[in-house]
Design a protein around this motif. Sequence first.
Motif, PDB file in Angstrom:
ATOM      1  N   GLY A 111       0.785  -1.234   0.000  1.00  0.00           N
ATOM      2  CA  GLY A 111       0.000   0.000   0.000  1.00  0.00           C
ATOM      3  C   GLY A 111       0.814   1.281   0.000  1.00  0.00           C
ATOM      4  N   ALA A 112       2.113   1.190  -0.234  1.00  0.00           N
ATOM      5  CA  ALA A 112       2.963   2.386  -0.244  1.00  0.00           C
ATOM      6  C   ALA A 112       2.805   3.164  -1.542  1.00  0.00           C
ATOM      7  CB  ALA A 112       4.431   1.990  -0.053  1.00  0.00           C
ATOM      8  N   THR A 113       3.059   4.453  -1.480  1.00  0.00           N
ATOM      9  CA  THR A 113       3.042   5.319  -2.655  1.00  0.00           C
ATOM     10  C   THR A 113       4.480   5.567  -3.091  1.00  0.00           C
ATOM     11  OG1 THR A 113       1.000   6.401  -1.941  1.00  0.00           O
ATOM     12  CG2 THR A 113       2.346   7.575  -3.552  1.00  0.00           C
ATOM     13  N   LEU A 114       4.828   5.027  -4.266  1.00  0.00           N
ATOM     14  CA  LEU A 114       6.162   5.173  -4.843  1.00  0.00           C
ATOM     15  C   LEU A 114       6.052   5.799  -6.232  1.00  0.00           C
ATOM     16  CD1 LEU A 114       7.078   1.678  -3.605  1.00  0.00           C
ATOM     17  CD2 LEU A 114       8.611   3.588  -3.191  1.00  0.00           C
ATOM     18  N   ARG A 115       5.060   6.636  -6.416  1.00  0.00           N
ATOM     19  CA  ARG A 115       4.806   7.283  -7.700  1.00  0.00           C
ATOM     20  C   ARG A 115       6.031   8.104  -8.120  1.00  0.00           C
ATOM     21  NH1 ARG A 115       0.416   9.178  -6.076  1.00  0.00           N
ATOM     22  NH2 ARG A 115       1.278  11.076  -5.221  1.00  0.00           N
ATOM     23  N   ASP A 116       6.483   7.865  -9.368  1.00  0.00           N
ATOM     24  CA  ASP A 116       7.627   8.581  -9.949  1.00  0.00           C
ATOM     25  C   ASP A 116       8.930   8.394  -9.165  1.00  0.00           C
ATOM     26  OD1 ASP A 116       6.068   9.663 -12.079  1.00  0.00           O
ATOM     27  OD2 ASP A 116       5.296  11.187 -10.698  1.00  0.00           O
ATOM     28  N   ALA A 117       9.025   7.355  -8.346  1.00  0.00           N
ATOM     29  CA  ALA A 117      10.255   7.076  -7.591  1.00  0.00           C
ATOM     30  C   ALA A 117      11.295   6.434  -8.498  1.00  0.00           C
ATOM     31  CB  ALA A 117       9.950   6.154  -6.414  1.00  0.00           C
ATOM     32  N   ASP A 118      12.559   6.593  -8.150  1.00  0.00           N
ATOM     33  CA  ASP A 118      13.663   5.982  -8.898  1.00  0.00           C
ATOM     34  C   ASP A 118      14.115   4.731  -8.152  1.00  0.00           C
ATOM     35  OD1 ASP A 118      15.910   5.232 -10.295  1.00  0.00           O
ATOM     36  OD2 ASP A 118      16.941   7.166 -10.105  1.00  0.00           O
ATOM     37  N   LEU A 119      13.771   3.568  -8.712  1.00  0.00           N
ATOM     38  CA  LEU A 119      14.165   2.271  -8.159  1.00  0.00           C
ATOM     39  C   LEU A 119      15.064   1.540  -9.155  1.00  0.00           C
ATOM     40  CD1 LEU A 119      10.586   1.868  -7.045  1.00  0.00           C
ATOM     41  CD2 LEU A 119      12.347   1.251  -5.438  1.00  0.00           C
ATOM     42  N   SER A 120      15.718   2.293 -10.006  1.00  0.00           N
ATOM     43  CA  SER A 120      16.573   1.665 -11.018  1.00  0.00           C
ATOM     44  C   SER A 120      17.692   0.881 -10.346  1.00  0.00           C
ATOM     45  CB  SER A 120      17.151   2.726 -11.963  1.00  0.00           C
ATOM     46  OG  SER A 120      17.889   3.691 -11.248  1.00  0.00           O
ATOM     47  N   ASN A 121      17.926  -0.333 -10.886  1.00  0.00           N
ATOM     48  CA  ASN A 121      18.979  -1.222 -10.396  1.00  0.00           C
ATOM     49  C   ASN A 121      18.845  -1.599  -8.921  1.00  0.00           C
ATOM     50  OD1 ASN A 121      20.395  -1.311 -12.956  1.00  0.00           O
ATOM     51  ND2 ASN A 121      20.904   0.826 -12.526  1.00  0.00           N
ATOM     52  N   ALA A 122      17.657  -1.426  -8.355  1.00  0.00           N
ATOM     53  CA  ALA A 122      17.426  -1.824  -6.962  1.00  0.00           C
ATOM     54  C   ALA A 122      17.199  -3.330  -6.875  1.00  0.00           C
ATOM     55  CB  ALA A 122      16.215  -1.083  -6.398  1.00  0.00           C
ATOM     56  N   ILE A 123      17.467  -3.896  -5.718  1.00  0.00           N
ATOM     57  CA  ILE A 123      17.227  -5.317  -5.469  1.00  0.00           C
ATOM     58  C   ILE A 123      15.951  -5.425  -4.643  1.00  0.00           C
ATOM     59  CG2 ILE A 123      18.136  -7.430  -4.447  1.00  0.00           C
ATOM     60  CD1 ILE A 123      20.959  -6.104  -4.737  1.00  0.00           C
ATOM     61  N   LEU A 124      14.918  -6.037  -5.246  1.00  0.00           N
ATOM     62  CA  LEU A 124      13.619  -6.163  -4.602  1.00  0.00           C
ATOM     63  C   LEU A 124      13.194  -7.626  -4.516  1.00  0.00           C
ATOM     64  CD1 LEU A 124      12.966  -3.313  -6.768  1.00  0.00           C
ATOM     65  CD2 LEU A 124      11.674  -3.140  -4.678  1.00  0.00           C
ATOM     66  N   LYS A 125      14.117  -8.529  -4.302  1.00  0.00           N
ATOM     67  CA  LYS A 125      13.817  -9.959  -4.247  1.00  0.00           C
ATOM     68  C   LYS A 125      12.888 -10.255  -3.074  1.00  0.00           C
ATOM     69  CE  LYS A 125      18.254 -11.554  -6.070  1.00  0.00           C
ATOM     70  NZ  LYS A 125      19.461 -12.323  -5.714  1.00  0.00           N
ATOM     71  N   GLY A 126      11.731 -10.865  -3.392  1.00  0.00           N
ATOM     72  CA  GLY A 126      10.795 -11.257  -2.349  1.00  0.00           C
ATOM     73  C   GLY A 126      10.113 -10.097  -1.640  1.00  0.00           C
ATOM     74  N   THR A 127      10.168  -8.923  -2.217  1.00  0.00           N
ATOM     75  CA  THR A 127       9.578  -7.734  -1.606  1.00  0.00           C
ATOM     76  C   THR A 127       8.061  -7.729  -1.775  1.00  0.00           C
ATOM     77  OG1 THR A 127      11.607  -6.513  -2.023  1.00  0.00           O
ATOM     78  CG2 THR A 127       9.651  -5.197  -1.637  1.00  0.00           C
ATOM     79  N   LEU A 128       7.355  -7.238  -0.769  1.00  0.00           N
ATOM     80  CA  LEU A 128       5.896  -7.096  -0.831  1.00  0.00           C
ATOM     81  C   LEU A 128       5.564  -5.699  -1.343  1.00  0.00           C
ATOM     82  CD1 LEU A 128       4.798  -8.661   2.585  1.00  0.00           C
ATOM     83  CD2 LEU A 128       4.448  -9.618   0.313  1.00  0.00           C
ATOM     84  N   ASP A 133       1.446   1.955  -5.210  1.00  0.00           N
ATOM     85  CA  ASP A 133       1.358   2.865  -6.346  1.00  0.00           C
ATOM     86  C   ASP A 133       2.764   3.111  -6.871  1.00  0.00           C
ATOM     87  OD1 ASP A 133       1.052   4.885  -8.197  1.00  0.00           O
ATOM     88  OD2 ASP A 133       0.023   6.271  -6.833  1.00  0.00           O
ATOM     89  N   LEU A 134       3.090   2.437  -7.975  1.00  0.00           N
ATOM     90  CA  LEU A 134       4.384   2.583  -8.635  1.00  0.00           C
ATOM     91  C   LEU A 134       4.223   3.261  -9.994  1.00  0.00           C
ATOM     92  CD1 LEU A 134       5.406  -0.980  -7.607  1.00  0.00           C
ATOM     93  CD2 LEU A 134       6.897   0.962  -7.166  1.00  0.00           C
ATOM     94  N   SER A 135       3.159   4.020 -10.145  1.00  0.00           N
ATOM     95  CA  SER A 135       2.905   4.668 -11.432  1.00  0.00           C
ATOM     96  C   SER A 135       4.044   5.639 -11.761  1.00  0.00           C
ATOM     97  CB  SER A 135       1.556   5.396 -11.418  1.00  0.00           C
ATOM     98  OG  SER A 135       1.497   6.336 -10.362  1.00  0.00           O
TER      99      SER A 135
END
Length: 198
Positions: A111-128, A133-135
């Motif tokens: 339920g987090a708001t990550l709109r327009d966030a930069d997650l480039s090259n991030a490691i999100l293995k097994g992340t909920l 909102d990742l729009s």
Amino acid sequence: DYSMTKRLAEDRECRSCNLEAGNLAGVQFINFDLSNANLANAHLEGSNLNNSSLAGVNLQGAHLFSASLKGCNLEGANLAGVDLQGADLSGSYLPGANLSGSDLSNADFTGATLRDADLSNAILKGTLLKEADLSGANLSGANLSRTNLIAADLSRADLSRAILSGANLSGADLSSANLSTAELLETCLLYTSPSPRD
């Protein structure tokens, strides 16, 4: 140190303060105002920062392993290269935040708001990331293996070169998302919008 932590606990705010490389592991900063503070390379492992204002904070290179940041305002925060493995950021507000190159493995962003966030090259293995909102987010080159993206809003997101092996995108909104050269091995795309056939 102890005297600094005690003073912060009494004041409940430290706007624009410099706590760079500070050892704040295990602190209880609930409902604090740390907006625009410098916490670069700080040790905050196991800390509780729930419902705190961290807008514009610099956490670059900080250690937040298993920290709790539920309901925090991290709008425009710099979290590049941060260790957030196993951290709880459910319901947090992170539009425009920089999380590039961060390790977010097994973290909870439900339920987090990550709109327009930069997650480039991030490691999100097994992340909920259920119902997050990742729009418009930049997830290019990110590792999203076994990530839960059920009912997430990924409209206009850049997922180019992302690894989505074993990820669950059931009910996710992928309208205008860029999935070019993304790895989709064993990825669940049931009820996504638009459907993979569109």
